[in-house]
Design a protein around this motif. Structure first.
Motif, PDB file in Angstrom:
ATOM      1  N   CYS A   3       0.853  -1.281  -0.016  1.00 27.17           N
ATOM      2  CA  CYS A   3      -0.256   0.041  -0.036  1.00 27.17           C
ATOM      3  C   CYS A   3       0.906   1.198   0.088  1.00 27.17           C
ATOM      4  O   CYS A   3       0.300   2.367  -0.068  1.00 27.17           O
ATOM      5  CB  CYS A   3      -0.944  -0.045   1.267  1.00 27.17           C
ATOM      6  N   CYS A  54      -0.840   4.710   1.318  1.00 30.40           N
ATOM      7  CA  CYS A  54      -2.070   5.200   0.898  1.00 30.40           C
ATOM      8  C   CYS A  54      -3.036   5.652   1.710  1.00 30.40           C
ATOM      9  O   CYS A  54      -3.019   5.305   2.869  1.00 30.40           O
ATOM     10  CB  CYS A  54      -2.628   3.813   0.064  1.00 30.40           C
ATOM     11  N   LEU A  64      -6.058   5.483   2.093  1.00 33.34           N
ATOM     12  CA  LEU A  64      -6.932   4.458   2.735  1.00 33.34           C
ATOM     13  C   LEU A  64      -6.480   3.410   3.543  1.00 33.34           C
ATOM     14  O   LEU A  64      -7.347   2.807   4.121  1.00 33.34           O
ATOM     15  CB  LEU A  64      -7.669   3.923   1.472  1.00 33.34           C
ATOM     16  N   ASN A  65      -5.338   3.655   3.770  1.00 30.32           N
ATOM     17  CA  ASN A  65      -4.548   2.386   4.849  1.00 30.32           C
ATOM     18  C   ASN A  65      -4.793   3.017   6.113  1.00 30.32           C
ATOM     19  O   ASN A  65      -4.147   4.135   6.422  1.00 30.32           O
ATOM     20  CB  ASN A  65      -3.414   2.120   4.530  1.00 30.32           C
ATOM     21  N   CYS A  84      -6.828  -1.417   4.756  1.00 34.48           N
ATOM     22  CA  CYS A  84      -7.428  -0.833   4.075  1.00 34.48           C
ATOM     23  C   CYS A  84      -8.873  -0.752   4.543  1.00 34.48           C
ATOM     24  O   CYS A  84      -9.607  -1.534   4.502  1.00 34.48           O
ATOM     25  CB  CYS A  84      -7.427  -1.683   2.736  1.00 34.48           C
ATOM     26  N   ARG A 109     -11.910  -1.816  -3.171  1.00 31.10           N
ATOM     27  CA  ARG A 109     -10.320  -1.408  -3.534  1.00 31.10           C
ATOM     28  C   ARG A 109     -10.324  -1.687  -4.885  1.00 31.10           C
ATOM     29  O   ARG A 109     -10.791  -2.474  -5.520  1.00 31.10           O
ATOM     30  CB  ARG A 109      -9.181  -1.855  -2.560  1.00 31.10           C
ATOM     31  N   PRO A 110      -9.201  -1.035  -5.795  1.00 30.97           N
ATOM     32  CA  PRO A 110      -9.198  -0.943  -7.197  1.00 30.97           C
ATOM     33  C   PRO A 110      -8.693  -2.527  -7.542  1.00 30.97           C
ATOM     34  O   PRO A 110      -7.948  -3.182  -6.662  1.00 30.97           O
ATOM     35  CB  PRO A 110      -8.166  -0.029  -7.730  1.00 30.97           C
ATOM     36  N   CYS A 161      -4.861  -3.433  -6.522  1.00 31.42           N
ATOM     37  CA  CYS A 161      -4.467  -3.890  -5.275  1.00 31.42           C
ATOM     38  C   CYS A 161      -5.162  -5.327  -4.953  1.00 31.42           C
ATOM     39  O   CYS A 161      -4.718  -5.863  -3.866  1.00 31.42           O
ATOM     40  CB  CYS A 161      -5.626  -2.907  -4.350  1.00 31.42           C
ATOM     41  N   THR A 170      -4.664   6.357  -5.884  1.00 27.74           N
ATOM     42  CA  THR A 170      -5.669   6.413  -5.161  1.00 27.74           C
ATOM     43  C   THR A 170      -6.037   7.759  -4.355  1.00 27.74           C
ATOM     44  O   THR A 170      -7.121   8.295  -4.089  1.00 27.74           O
ATOM     45  CB  THR A 170      -5.486   5.274  -4.096  1.00 27.74           C
TER      46      THR A 170
HETATM   47  S1  SF4 Z   1      -6.824   1.000  -1.827  1.00 22.20           S
HETATM   48 FE1  SF4 Z   1      -5.185  -0.567  -2.297  1.00 22.20          FE
HETATM   49  S2  SF4 Z   1      -3.106   0.659  -1.791  1.00 22.20           S
HETATM   50 FE2  SF4 Z   1      -4.817   1.722  -0.816  1.00 22.20          FE
HETATM   51  S3  SF4 Z   1      -5.119   0.829   1.267  1.00 22.20           S
HETATM   52 FE3  SF4 Z   1      -6.410  -0.242  -0.007  1.00 22.20          FE
HETATM   53  S4  SF4 Z   1      -5.574  -1.985  -0.807  1.00 22.20           S
HETATM   54 FE4  SF4 Z   1      -4.032  -0.601   0.009  1.00 22.20          FE
END
Ligand code: SF4
Length: 186
Positions: free
Chosen positions: A38, A90, A92-93, A98, A104-105, A108, A175
């Motif tokens: 991430c 990221c 979002l982590n 996550c 998640r895309p 990921c 992201t």
């Molecule tokens: S979006 Fe992807 S990179 Fe971001 S925290 Fe979630 S799993 Fe990790």
């Protein structure tokens, strides 16, 4: 947009199944990995994945959203002022997990294990993430995720979505950038 999002959910489900099959095959896990992927500066290339992420983001409480937005601004600032391969977590982590795991895309979901992908008229192979390569040195990499079909399905879906929205621009976002664009649209 719902019908497109549902189709993407179906593609993600197939990706997750292929990924889990590979994990079982190699007896591999991401648990306790010190090389958290991430922090990798992944780029995402589709609007439909951003809309999918937005579905999850909308459901968060306001405090959580504000914290993510603040982190996303910081991450974009660091990315813009650093080398391309800078590693930063990221937005979002949170505490290693996550927050929008279900949303998640694709990258990921699919990163980490060996794959094959047909593009630019040739078959490419990926060896897996750093942990996989260093831990699974003695195994034959016979189980490869076939990315081609997944990429194709998402590209076809994206084409329909873009036609629907009348969008013909380029899409290449981290992201963090996706989050800030989602907020602009809210
Ligand atoms: S979006 Fe992807 S990179 Fe971001 S925290 Fe979630 S799993 Fe990790």
């Amino acid at each position: 947009m719902d019908k497109y999002l549902q189709r993407l959910a179906g593609i993600y489900k197939a990706i997750d199944a292929a990924y889990n099959e590979a994990l079982r095959y190699y007896n591999f896990t991401c648990n306790d990995c010190t090389d958290n992927c991430c922090v990798t500066k992944f780029h995402h290339h589709t609007l439909i994945e951003e809309y999918y992420l937005a579905e999850g983001f909308r459901k968060l409480d306001e405090d959580k959203k504000r914290a993510i937005i603040d982190r996303a601004k910081d991450v974009v600032g660091i990315h813009n002022s650093s080398a391309e391969d800078v590693r930063v977590m990221c937005p979002l982590n949170e505490t290693g997990l996550c927050i929008l795991y279900e949303y998640r895309p694709m990258i990921c979901r699919i990163h980490g294990v060996p794959y094959e992908l047909f593009r630019n008229m040739r078959l490419e192979y990926g060896e897996g993430c750093y942990r996989f390569i260093t831990e699974k040195t003695d195994m034959e990499k016979t189980c490869k995720i076939k990315r081609t079909g997944f990429y194709f399905d998402i590209a076809m879906l994206e084409k329909e979505v873009r036609e629907k929205l009348g969008f013909s621009g380029r899409c290449k976002k981290t992201t963090a950038e996706m989050i800030l664009d989602i907020v602009r649209r809210l």
